[in-house]
Design a protein around this motif. Sequence first.
Motif, PDB file in Angstrom:
ATOM      1  N   ASP A  48       0.798  -1.120   0.093  1.00  0.00           N
ATOM      2  CA  ASP A  48      -0.050   0.003  -0.127  1.00  0.00           C
ATOM      3  C   ASP A  48       0.880   1.294   0.084  1.00  0.00           C
ATOM      4  N   GLU A  49       2.056   1.119   0.740  1.00  0.00           N
ATOM      5  CA  GLU A  49       2.805   2.535   0.854  1.00  0.00           C
ATOM      6  C   GLU A  49       3.455   2.604  -0.608  1.00  0.00           C
ATOM      7  N   TYR A  50       3.854   1.508  -1.331  1.00  0.00           N
ATOM      8  CA  TYR A  50       4.293   1.801  -2.540  1.00  0.00           C
ATOM      9  C   TYR A  50       3.422   2.437  -3.656  1.00  0.00           C
ATOM     10  N   LEU A  51       2.238   1.718  -3.470  1.00  0.00           N
ATOM     11  CA  LEU A  51       1.099   2.520  -4.220  1.00  0.00           C
ATOM     12  C   LEU A  51       0.745   3.782  -3.772  1.00  0.00           C
ATOM     13  N   GLU A  52       0.782   4.195  -2.771  1.00  0.00           N
ATOM     14  CA  GLU A  52       0.545   5.534  -2.366  1.00  0.00           C
ATOM     15  C   GLU A  52       1.853   6.476  -2.883  1.00  0.00           C
ATOM     16  N   GLY A  90      -1.014   5.435  -6.877  1.00  0.00           N
ATOM     17  CA  GLY A  90      -1.738   4.496  -7.208  1.00  0.00           C
ATOM     18  C   GLY A  90      -1.485   3.557  -8.528  1.00  0.00           C
ATOM     19  N   VAL A 105      -0.117   0.860 -10.458  1.00  0.00           N
ATOM     20  CA  VAL A 105       0.305  -0.510  -9.921  1.00  0.00           C
ATOM     21  C   VAL A 105       1.661  -0.523 -10.724  1.00  0.00           C
ATOM     22  N   SER A 154       9.495   0.866   6.561  1.00  0.00           N
ATOM     23  CA  SER A 154       8.654   2.111   5.678  1.00  0.00           C
ATOM     24  C   SER A 154       9.667   2.681   4.843  1.00  0.00           C
TER      25      SER A 154
END
Length: 95
Positions: A3-7, A11, A13, A46
Amino acid sequence: MFDEYLEIANGDVQIANALYRIMEDLAANGTGMIQEMAQDVVEGGSLRAAFFSGIYAEDIEGPFQNFWKAYQEMPAEERLEVQTQTREYLNTQGG
């Protein structure tokens, strides 16, 4: 964790996957403090916290500033070529 990478990738992918693979590669093949940071991130730390940590700032900031300065000084056609090559790379990564 993803989720952190997506943020960070807003968004996207494909970019998030590429970023994760880059961190895995740095963890396995990097050197010095960059490798240490990547290993910490791949093991569940993180990415954002590592990036903004004063511990790794010098090792990250210098190379990034060199890249950004060179990128900004490129003629528009050359920047477009870099962008095209980056998109092609991302497309070959199966993201």
